[in-house]
Design a protein around this motif. Structure first.
Motif, PDB file in Angstrom:
ATOM      1  N   LYS A 149       0.837  -1.203   0.000  1.00  0.00           N
ATOM      2  CA  LYS A 149       0.000   0.000   0.000  1.00  0.00           C
ATOM      3  C   LYS A 149       0.872   1.254   0.000  1.00  0.00           C
ATOM      4  CE  LYS A 149      -3.992  -2.063   2.189  1.00  0.00           C
ATOM      5  NZ  LYS A 149      -4.763  -2.207   3.419  1.00  0.00           N
ATOM      6  N   THR A 150       1.967   1.218   0.742  1.00  0.00           N
ATOM      7  CA  THR A 150       2.896   2.344   0.779  1.00  0.00           C
ATOM      8  C   THR A 150       3.523   2.549  -0.598  1.00  0.00           C
ATOM      9  OG1 THR A 150       3.356   1.913   3.114  1.00  0.00           O
ATOM     10  CG2 THR A 150       4.940   3.289   1.934  1.00  0.00           C
ATOM     11  N   LYS A 151       3.901   1.460  -1.248  1.00  0.00           N
ATOM     12  CA  LYS A 151       4.474   1.534  -2.590  1.00  0.00           C
ATOM     13  C   LYS A 151       3.472   2.153  -3.564  1.00  0.00           C
ATOM     14  CE  LYS A 151       6.170  -1.413  -6.323  1.00  0.00           C
ATOM     15  NZ  LYS A 151       6.356  -2.800  -6.764  1.00  0.00           N
ATOM     16  N   GLU A 152       2.213   1.706  -3.518  1.00  0.00           N
ATOM     17  CA  GLU A 152       1.172   2.266  -4.382  1.00  0.00           C
ATOM     18  C   GLU A 152       1.016   3.761  -4.148  1.00  0.00           C
ATOM     19  OE1 GLU A 152      -2.492   0.134  -3.835  1.00  0.00           O
ATOM     20  OE2 GLU A 152      -1.545  -1.786  -4.296  1.00  0.00           O
ATOM     21  N   PHE A 153       1.008   4.157  -2.881  1.00  0.00           N
ATOM     22  CA  PHE A 153       0.877   5.564  -2.531  1.00  0.00           C
ATOM     23  C   PHE A 153       2.036   6.375  -3.099  1.00  0.00           C
ATOM     24  CE2 PHE A 153       2.135   8.985   0.383  1.00  0.00           C
ATOM     25  CZ  PHE A 153       1.062   9.825   0.234  1.00  0.00           C
ATOM     26  N   LEU A 154       3.261   5.864  -2.939  1.00  0.00           N
ATOM     27  CA  LEU A 154       4.433   6.580  -3.433  1.00  0.00           C
ATOM     28  C   LEU A 154       4.432   6.681  -4.958  1.00  0.00           C
ATOM     29  CD1 LEU A 154       7.154   5.188  -1.003  1.00  0.00           C
ATOM     30  CD2 LEU A 154       6.174   7.493  -1.037  1.00  0.00           C
ATOM     31  N   LEU A 155       3.987   5.630  -5.631  1.00  0.00           N
ATOM     32  CA  LEU A 155       3.902   5.682  -7.096  1.00  0.00           C
ATOM     33  C   LEU A 155       2.869   6.706  -7.550  1.00  0.00           C
ATOM     34  CD1 LEU A 155       4.214   1.881  -7.956  1.00  0.00           C
ATOM     35  CD2 LEU A 155       5.911   3.674  -8.411  1.00  0.00           C
ATOM     36  N   GLU A 156       1.724   6.769  -6.857  1.00  0.00           N
ATOM     37  CA  GLU A 156       0.702   7.772  -7.175  1.00  0.00           C
ATOM     38  C   GLU A 156       1.239   9.181  -6.929  1.00  0.00           C
ATOM     39  OE1 GLU A 156      -3.088   7.160  -5.233  1.00  0.00           O
ATOM     40  OE2 GLU A 156      -3.001   5.009  -5.651  1.00  0.00           O
ATOM     41  N   LEU A 157       1.949   9.344  -5.828  1.00  0.00           N
ATOM     42  CA  LEU A 157       2.532  10.639  -5.487  1.00  0.00           C
ATOM     43  C   LEU A 157       3.554  11.058  -6.544  1.00  0.00           C
ATOM     44  CD1 LEU A 157       2.673  12.910  -3.367  1.00  0.00           C
ATOM     45  CD2 LEU A 157       4.413  11.557  -2.183  1.00  0.00           C
ATOM     46  N   ASP A 158       4.362  10.126  -6.991  1.00  0.00           N
ATOM     47  CA  ASP A 158       5.356  10.392  -8.032  1.00  0.00           C
ATOM     48  C   ASP A 158       4.690  10.856  -9.327  1.00  0.00           C
ATOM     49  OD1 ASP A 158       8.105  10.425  -8.981  1.00  0.00           O
ATOM     50  OD2 ASP A 158       7.577   8.638 -10.152  1.00  0.00           O
ATOM     51  N   LYS A 159       3.597  10.190  -9.695  1.00  0.00           N
ATOM     52  CA  LYS A 159       2.856  10.588 -10.898  1.00  0.00           C
ATOM     53  C   LYS A 159       2.326  12.011 -10.765  1.00  0.00           C
ATOM     54  CE  LYS A 159       1.239   6.037 -12.371  1.00  0.00           C
ATOM     55  NZ  LYS A 159       0.060   5.168 -12.500  1.00  0.00           N
ATOM     56  N   GLU A 160       1.779  12.329  -9.605  1.00  0.00           N
ATOM     57  CA  GLU A 160       1.239  13.671  -9.377  1.00  0.00           C
ATOM     58  C   GLU A 160       2.340  14.723  -9.450  1.00  0.00           C
ATOM     59  OE1 GLU A 160      -1.941  14.758  -9.062  1.00  0.00           O
ATOM     60  OE2 GLU A 160      -2.472  12.686  -9.566  1.00  0.00           O
ATOM     61  N   LEU A 161       3.496  14.418  -8.884  1.00  0.00           N
ATOM     62  CA  LEU A 161       4.613  15.361  -8.931  1.00  0.00           C
ATOM     63  C   LEU A 161       5.106  15.559 -10.357  1.00  0.00           C
ATOM     64  CD1 LEU A 161       6.608  14.274  -5.746  1.00  0.00           C
ATOM     65  CD2 LEU A 161       5.291  16.382  -6.072  1.00  0.00           C
ATOM     66  N   GLU A 162       5.132  14.491 -11.136  1.00  0.00           N
ATOM     67  CA  GLU A 162       5.536  14.604 -12.540  1.00  0.00           C
ATOM     68  C   GLU A 162       4.557  15.469 -13.321  1.00  0.00           C
ATOM     69  OE1 GLU A 162       6.309  10.886 -14.506  1.00  0.00           O
ATOM     70  OE2 GLU A 162       7.835  10.301 -13.043  1.00  0.00           O
ATOM     71  N   LYS A 163       3.266  15.318 -13.058  1.00  0.00           N
ATOM     72  CA  LYS A 163       2.246  16.147 -13.716  1.00  0.00           C
ATOM     73  C   LYS A 163       2.465  17.619 -13.396  1.00  0.00           C
ATOM     74  CE  LYS A 163      -1.682  12.976 -13.874  1.00  0.00           C
ATOM     75  NZ  LYS A 163      -3.023  12.726 -13.300  1.00  0.00           N
TER      76      LYS A 163
END
Length: 113
Positions: free
Chosen positions: A94-108
């Motif tokens: 779940k932490t990994k999923e959260f970090l991947l989502e956060l990374d996508k948002e930061l890239e956007k």
């Protein structure tokens, strides 16, 4: 991070573990720890507890290669340790999923600046 729901339908659960719904039903019939609730329509509704148990079963059978009987014996013999390990693995996922989502948002955000 996505919200945790109280109940998950069998299709959602099968997708989480990348297995068929028939395998989930089969495991339910084989492992007494799996006791999903049934809706008024008879649909299985899995709780977080059920997901933990499914994760344990999945790890034993699909990842470690135990037979069903071997998995049952492992659960009987070392349930507390397996449950703790499963909880840690699920939390890490779940932490990994959260970090991947956060990374996508930061890239956007970086692209929009």
């Amino acid at each position: 991070m996505s919200e945790e729901k109280l109940y998950y339908r069998i299709g959602e659960v099968a997708k989480m573990f990348n297995v068929s719904t028939s395998l989930i039903r089969y495991w339910e019939s084989e492992f007494s720890v799996l006791r999903p609730r049934k809706s008024t329509k008879g649909n299985r509704m899995f709780t977080q507890r059920d997901l933990r148990y499914l994760h344990m079963i999945y790890q034993l059978v699909k990842v470690q290669g135990h037979t069903l009987q071997g998995a049952k014996e492992a659960l009987k013999k070392d349930f507390d340790r397996l449950e703790q390990k499963s909880t840690v693995l699920m939390t890490l996922n779940k932490t990994k999923e959260f970090l991947l989502e956060l990374d996508k948002e930061l890239e956007k955000k970086e692209k929009n600046q």
